[in-house]
Design an enzyme around this catalytic site. Structure first.
Site, PDB file in Angstrom:
ATOM      1  N   GLY C  29       0.828  -1.323  -0.096  1.00  0.00           N
ATOM      2  CA  GLY C  29       0.127   0.074   0.177  1.00  0.00           C
ATOM      3  C   GLY C  29       0.994   1.207   0.011  1.00  0.00           C
ATOM      4  O   GLY C  29       0.264   2.382  -0.058  1.00  0.00           O
ATOM      5  N   CYS C 237     -27.807  -9.646 -15.840  1.00  0.00           N
ATOM      6  CA  CYS C 237     -27.332  -9.508 -17.028  1.00  0.00           C
ATOM      7  C   CYS C 237     -28.349 -10.019 -18.100  1.00  0.00           C
ATOM      8  O   CYS C 237     -28.879 -10.998 -18.067  1.00  0.00           O
ATOM      9  CB  CYS C 237     -26.013 -10.214 -17.227  1.00  0.00           C
ATOM     10  SG  CYS C 237     -25.317 -10.126 -18.959  1.00  0.00           S
ATOM     11  N   CYS C 240     -26.602 -12.906 -20.106  1.00  0.00           N
ATOM     12  CA  CYS C 240     -26.393 -14.267 -19.699  1.00  0.00           C
ATOM     13  C   CYS C 240     -27.051 -14.561 -18.235  1.00  0.00           C
ATOM     14  O   CYS C 240     -26.719 -15.571 -17.776  1.00  0.00           O
ATOM     15  CB  CYS C 240     -24.579 -14.401 -19.411  1.00  0.00           C
ATOM     16  SG  CYS C 240     -24.243 -13.429 -17.993  1.00  0.00           S
ATOM     17  N   CYS C 262     -23.300  -7.629 -18.592  1.00  0.00           N
ATOM     18  CA  CYS C 262     -21.996  -7.898 -17.819  1.00  0.00           C
ATOM     19  C   CYS C 262     -20.835  -6.969 -18.442  1.00  0.00           C
ATOM     20  O   CYS C 262     -20.565  -6.737 -19.580  1.00  0.00           O
ATOM     21  CB  CYS C 262     -21.224  -9.163 -18.021  1.00  0.00           C
ATOM     22  SG  CYS C 262     -22.270 -10.593 -17.050  1.00  0.00           S
ATOM     23  N   CYS C 268     -18.820 -12.730 -19.400  1.00  0.00           N
ATOM     24  CA  CYS C 268     -20.320 -13.192 -19.905  1.00  0.00           C
ATOM     25  C   CYS C 268     -20.382 -14.095 -21.256  1.00  0.00           C
ATOM     26  O   CYS C 268     -21.227 -14.738 -21.343  1.00  0.00           O
ATOM     27  CB  CYS C 268     -20.655 -11.734 -20.452  1.00  0.00           C
ATOM     28  SG  CYS C 268     -22.409 -11.543 -20.845  1.00  0.00           S
TER      29      CYS C 268
END
Lengths: 256, 370, 292
Positions: C29, C237, C240, C262, C268
């Site tokens: 970080g 979605c 899908c 998606c 997808c």
């Protein structure tokens, strides 16, 4: 009793000019010390040296820390000093805008110190903010307004709440009533006196206004040209000044 | 019927082909060659070399041709090329005191050793469109004089003799210590002066100009005189450790500007004049003068002069925002797709609106119930 | 393009970037300054990610590049082509098949595995930047772990809006120490950052690299009574039928009719290939025709 703060031989010069020199005193828990003098007397320089805002050229500023006892704050590591200044110490600036975040709501201003030391419960932070705003006589329904929408007196009261919320053990105040109307000053003084008594605060108040120290300070230190010229109990110094400069200071106020 | 958009690759290929065609323009019109740009758009070439940090007039001219005259794009091309070149070493400081000056003016003295040389400048031209240039414009030959043989001393050195101007710290000349290089090390603040000057030379001409202008108008008050502005060619020498001496590796044209500011003195310094410095490739005098003003402004702290909140006094502000390649890239990246971020913002706004609406509905239901 | 070194950057530069990456992994970080090079693409268009990828890529690697979750967005295509040309490496659209994935604004839906590297493109690496514009000051705040101001911002959001009004680039705390900007991914993706793969972040213009090693604790900042909420549009979605993926909203007609699909195109497509269907899926026959 160990002093809370012990100042030893603090000295600060600007080039060849003396800011303050040979300043030593002890402050005991629950005691309020007033530092008076005209502008240029070195009282603000001294305050800033003690609070860690200005590096002095010499001397020690010992503070009775919770974990390590008396420690010289001038030689402390920066993280430790910054931690001290957001927990056990507080600093009330003359101009509220120097001590507030003007773009952050009143509640956020009070809550900042709590969050800085790890508070992570929004509801509790807010509760404490409401409590403190109440204690400095700011309505709860103003807590989400920014300080820029407040009057000068309100801003100063908000600054005090923001400083006291973490229960500091030592408060530095730089002309806390300066720049306010006389009626507003009276109300603020009254409030400060209540808080000091109620919380048993230790404080160092720098001011040129003798009325302020008469009301708040237990002891007085009179400064002139960077030197301390007289010290003593407040009433004693004001009612029976020994040094010629203090006599002048006291008499000039009485004439007003 | 929706089918997920495909074809990014084909779009890019087609777009690039079209761009190439547009760059060429009408094929009936003769094509520019790189030599024409180098010779006839020399000031554009100079700017590209200066801000691109690469002294190569042919490549700069090529970049201008390729970028259709967009100079920031051309600087970008040069920078991207330059970064692939190995860094072999660094030259000795160039000796501008022995510059063969094509132009040399001082605003602080009426005459100085070496004289005032006006040179090829737009100064004192009347800005009237010359319609003759619409046709072929052959020009008569200009008058010539013999160039001065001896060195031309810097004007500020005369002030220095009297102690009237602050003396500069002498940098290393031996070539043993590697000077800082912005293109090889990340910028860290506070930056030393060498690094600041580097950033300013590479900085966008328009930005540096505006910063300099702001100091003249009172934002970070300083009143500068052009102590000297000189343009000409200098030799570039490099120490070759194997040989044990320096050899000349080429010649570059430079613009150098030294400005002089009055300084009332501080607790540690007597009243004296202070300096600003600008150095750029080719004839780029607007940039060199601007740079000198901004340099002086950024030195306020080290000179012990009062530092204001003005942008030109703020090292972090100036150095982080003066590079036009960084600025352009970040500015134009907002053209890239952001639908993921935008989608998440839309959801949040919808949610907040729905809650407010629900709250209002509840309020009015309560009112109705009362 | 034999004129350039493998993956464009010279070996010296790659070494310098690798050192920064290693330092970043050692201090999760923490933003490591690095001497970002001028790349042949504009700053802000992924130069940081490209440099990090270039320093990671080996000839045997397989690269996937996505932008907004999709392999076919123009900038993803452009970066993929750049590495095909300069490194001659294999490329793929399959999340599972990639060893290095460079991304802008998304984390793939499919969980990443050990041995994979996810490289993020980062525009502004400093999570405190919009609270404090000065780099000199923010570096000090990180060093002293003074993050109270970050919570003041969240407090103000709740006080004003009743919510934390940050929906992307939602700040996180890494392994209990550094507060980090996860780059502008939607907050929906934040929980995925606790992962098995190495995550590297490159900010070219701002000259910073930072990293999250595998299995590192990444916590989104919040309040106990206003916990972090990685919500997304409440739709499945339309192609899908997936209920658990981040969605793009697409306007499909002049009346503002819309559909949700998606954003992760690979995910997808794979679901559709497995026979999953959504509200607006083309009938089987048409889908086959489209595929041909």
């Amino acid at each position: 009793m160990t002093p809370l703060l012990s100042v030893k031989d603090v000295r600060k010069t600007y080039g060849g000019r003396i800011g303050c020199t040979d300043v030593s005193f002890d402050l005991y828990p629950g005691e309020v010390m007033g530092i008076v003098g005209e502008s240029g007397s070195g009282k603000s320089t001294l305050l800033n040296c003690m609070a860690g805002h200005l590096p002095p050229d010499g001397g020690q500023v010992l503070f009775d820390t919770r974990t390590r006892g008396m420690v010289d704050t001038l030689t402390m590591s920066e993280p430790e000093r910054r931690m001290l200044s957001r927990t056990d110490w507080a600093f009330v600036h003359q101009h509220a805008r120097d001590g507030l975040r003007m773009g952050v709501s009143a509640g956020g201003n009070v809550g900042e110190r709590l969050m800085a030391v790890g508070a992570r419960h929004y509801g509790q932070i807010r509760e404490q903010a409401v409590d403190w705003l109440g204690r400095v006589e700011i309505d709860e329904d103003r807590m989400d307004d920014p300080p820029s929408a407040f009057s000068g007196g309100m801003q100063q009261r908000l600054q005090i709440a923001r400083n006291l919320v973490t229960g500091p053990r030592l408060v530095f105040m730089d002309e806390p009533t300066g720049g306010l109307d006389v009626s507003v000053q009276a109300r603020l003084l009254d409030l400060l006196r209540g808080l000091v008594r109620e919380m048993g605060l230790s404080a160092i108040i720098v001011t040129h206004d003798l009325a302020v120290v008469r009301l708040l300070a237990d002891r007085l230190m009179v400064m002139k040209s960077g030197h301390v010229v007289e010290t003593g109990l407040t009433d004693q110094v004001l009612d029976d000044p020994q040094h010629a400069y203090t006599q002048l200071l006291v008499s000039s106020v009485l004439q007003v | 019927m929706y089918v997920a958009v495909k074809g990014g690759e084909r779009a890019i290929d087609n777009a690039h082909a079209w761009l190439a065609e547009e760059r060429r323009g009408d094929p009936e019109v003769a094509e520019l060659d790189v030599a024409q740009i180098r010779e006839q758009l020399a000031l554009a070439v100079n700017r590209v070399m200066t801000e691109g940090s690469l002294y190569d007039p042919d490549l700069a001219a090529l970049a201008i041709k390729q970028s259709r005259g967009d100079l920031i794009e051309a600087i970008f091309l040069i920078r991207a090329y330059r970064t692939t070149l190995p860094r072999i070493g660094h030259s000795r400081p160039v000796e501008t005191g022995v510059m063969a000056c094509d132009r040399r003016v001082s605003a602080t003295f009426k005459d100085v050793p070496g004289g005032q040389v006006l040179g090829a400048t737009f100064d004192y031209t009347h800005r009237l469109l010359d319609f003759k240039l619409m046709a072929e414009g052959e020009v008569p030959e200009a008058a010539k004089a013999d160039p001065r043989q001896e060195p031309t001393p810097h004007v500020t050195s005369f002030l220095n003799k009297e102690g009237l101007i602050q003396s500069e710290a002498q940098g290393e000349v031996s070539g043993e210590q590697t000077p800082p290089d912005l293109t090889r090390e990340p910028l860290e603040l506070p930056a030393n002066r060498a690094l600041r000057l580097q950033a300013l030379t590479r900085g966008d001409e328009g930005f540096i100009l505006s910063m300099a202008y702001s100091t003249q108008r009172g934002y970070g008050n300083s009143h500068a005189f052009v102590g000297e502005l000189r343009i000409g060619r200098v030799a570039v020498e490099m120490d070759i450790p194997e040989l044990g001496f320096a050899i000349e590796i080429g010649e570059v044209e430079l613009t150098e500007c030294e400005t002089v500011n009055k300084f009332a003195g501080s607790k540690v310094e007597p009243p004296q004049f202070t300096r600003g410095y600008g150095l750029t490739f080719g004839q780029t005098e607007r940039k060199a003068i601007s740079m000198a003003l901004v340099d002086r402004s950024l030195r306020s702290k080290e000179l012990g002069v009062e530092v204001s909140n003005s942008p030109a006094h703020d090292e972090e502000f100036v150095l982080y925002h003066c590079d036009n390649i960084q600025a352009t890239g970040f500015l134009e990246h907002i053209k890239l797709p952001h639908y993921v971020d935008f989608q998440s913002e839309m959801e949040l706004v919808r949610k907040m609106r729905a809650e407010i609406a629900a709250g209002q509905a509840q309020d009015s239901a309560q009112e109705a119930a009362q | 393009m034999s004129d350039y070194n493998f993956a464009y950057l010279d070996e010296q530069t790659k070494r310098m970037i690798r050192r920064a990456i290693l330092k970043g992994i050692a201090v999760p970080g923490y933003q490591v300054p690095f001497a970002s090079r001028e790349m042949p693409m504009p700053y802000g268009w992924g130069t940081g990610g490209v440099q990090v990828s270039a320093a990671c890529l080996m000839p045997e690697d397989t690269l996937k590049v996505i932008d907004q979750g999709a392999d076919d967005t123009t900038n993803a295509v452009s970066i993929r082509k750049f590495f095909e040309k300069t490194a001659g490496i294999a490329v793929t659209e399959k999340t599972r098949a990639a060893t290095v994935i460079q991304t802008r604004h998304r984390i793939p839906e499919e969980p990443l595995a050990e041995g994979q590297i996810l490289v993020y493109q980062v525009p502004i690496p400093e999570p405190l930047r919009f609270l404090e514009p000065r780099e000199t000051e923010t570096r000090k705040m990180h060093a002293l772990e003074e993050y109270g101001l970050m919570h003041v911002k969240l407090y103000e959001d709740i006080a004003k809006h009743g919510h934390i009004a940050t929906s992307y680039a939602y700040p996180v705390k890494v392994e209990g120490r550094y507060v980090m900007d996860p780059s502008p991914i939607p907050k929906f993706d934040n929980p995925k950052m606790d992962m098995a793969a190495i995550q590297l972040f490159g900010a070219g213009r701002e000259q910073r690299i930072y990293a999250v090693p595998p299995y590192t604790k990444v916590v989104s900042l919040d309040f106990e009574d206003h916990p972090f909420d990685p919500s997304k549009a409440e739709h499945p979605c339309d192609l899908c039928g997936a209920e658990h993926t981040y969605l793009d909203e697409v306007i499909v007609d002049d009346d503002g009719g819309r559909m949700f699909v998606c954003s992760d195109t690979d995910y997808c497509a794979e679901r559709q290939a497995l026979g999953h269907r959504g509200r607006l899926s083309p009938p089987e026959t048409l889908a086959e025709e489209a595929a041909q």
